[in-house]
Design a protein around this motif. Sequence first.
Motif, PDB file in Angstrom:
ATOM      1  N   LEU A   1      -3.569  -0.155   5.122  1.00 18.51           N
ATOM      2  CA  LEU A   1      -4.074   0.597   4.218  1.00 18.51           C
ATOM      3  C   LEU A   1      -5.330   1.003   5.122  1.00 18.51           C
ATOM      4  O   LEU A   1      -6.182   2.204   5.937  1.00 18.51           O
ATOM      5  CB  LEU A   1      -4.694   0.235   3.380  1.00 18.51           C
ATOM      6  CG  LEU A   1      -6.383   0.975   2.465  1.00 18.51           C
ATOM      7  CD1 LEU A   1      -5.734   2.383   1.666  1.00 18.51           C
ATOM      8  CD2 LEU A   1      -6.669   0.189   1.556  1.00 18.51           C
TER       9      LEU A   1
ATOM     10  N   ILE B   1      -2.970   0.528  -4.147  1.00 16.97           N
ATOM     11  CA  ILE B   1      -2.790  -1.107  -3.140  1.00 16.97           C
ATOM     12  C   ILE B   1      -2.796  -1.645  -4.163  1.00 16.97           C
ATOM     13  O   ILE B   1      -3.658  -2.128  -5.052  1.00 16.97           O
ATOM     14  CB  ILE B   1      -3.972  -1.174  -2.573  1.00 16.97           C
ATOM     15  CG1 ILE B   1      -4.316  -0.135  -1.901  1.00 16.97           C
ATOM     16  CG2 ILE B   1      -4.056  -2.327  -1.985  1.00 16.97           C
ATOM     17  CD1 ILE B   1      -5.476   1.395  -2.416  1.00 16.97           C
TER      18      ILE B   1
ATOM     19  N   THR C   1       0.626  -1.156  -0.025  1.00 15.86           N
ATOM     20  CA  THR C   1      -0.359   0.015   0.310  1.00 15.86           C
ATOM     21  C   THR C   1       0.704   1.276  -0.113  1.00 15.86           C
ATOM     22  O   THR C   1       2.203   1.063   0.973  1.00 15.86           O
ATOM     23  CB  THR C   1      -1.297   0.226   1.422  1.00 15.86           C
ATOM     24  OG1 THR C   1      -1.634  -1.092   1.050  1.00 15.86           O
ATOM     25  CG2 THR C   1      -1.614   1.385   1.231  1.00 15.86           C
TER      26      THR C   1
END
Length: 322
Positions: free
Chosen positions: A206, A82, A73
């Motif tokens: 994330l 991502i 990420t």
Amino acid sequence: MNCLLYAFHIDNKGHATQLPIDKVPPAPKKGDGFIWLHFDRRNPQTRQVLIDDKMVDDVATRTLLAEDSRPRTIVRGMDALINLRGINLNPGAEPEDMIPLRFFAQHNRVITVCGRVLKATEDRVRQLQNQKVSPTPGGFIAGYALALSDRMAPTITDLNEQIDTLEEMLDADRDEDAAAQVSDIRREAIILRRYLAPQRDALNMLSAQALDWISQDDQLRLRDAADQATRITEELEAVRDRCAIVKDQLTDMRAEEMNRNMMLLSVVAAIFLPLGLLSGMMGINVGGMPWVESDMGFWYVTAIVIGIGAIQLFIFRLMKWI
């Protein structure tokens, strides 16, 4: 435009509307949901579309179109890149040949790029067509990651069943091609784990980002997706460990079989060693040999040889050598 495979608009209530793919639809205004655009990485038009898009910079373009990349990420301002991987379930393909899936997420759109057909993408499209989904890009990515994990589960189950079959074969003393099979299973588990371990870290990273398009509920779903990746990683580690145990068991079985064969050869050699000595002595051409003139001489020697052999067998059984 044949480089755009799917286009959907997801409103604030999670209702998805499929959009035409003859051209790239514009991103909606703030507060009007977001769009999902799925591109074919192999199509040369995709590169030009991304280059012409002023909201996608050169770094994002290179990342989305990279030939190969590990799951990770990258957060740049309020945008996120991502990289994830999905299992290859296409006909004739090896499952461990995992397919890269790249995301470029903003507050009002999610761009995905993939070079091959991914079953999880088809699952995601059917879900958008038939039911409500998360109204935020963060929740959409979390749902996509969960779809990737769901598609991996049957492959992990199949690996465990193959190990179960090998263990049953070894319990029944049948090891036909077992060494080759266990090596193939272990190799597949290692390759799958190599991609899934960083995928877990990418989803966790994330979920920890303070982005306006990731809500608290999205963070929980992203952590759930990361937990699913962790569970699959642990199952792959268990498969790898079971393969090591089966291989050790197979090695022990073959070593035991070799020891039995060597013991048998040693016993046969021990039996014939004194018999060979006796026959050699009886066959020398010197005077004074017994029963030279007797018609029963051969049978006397035969009886002596049988007697010596029987005594040796009795002694070997008494010593539990055979």
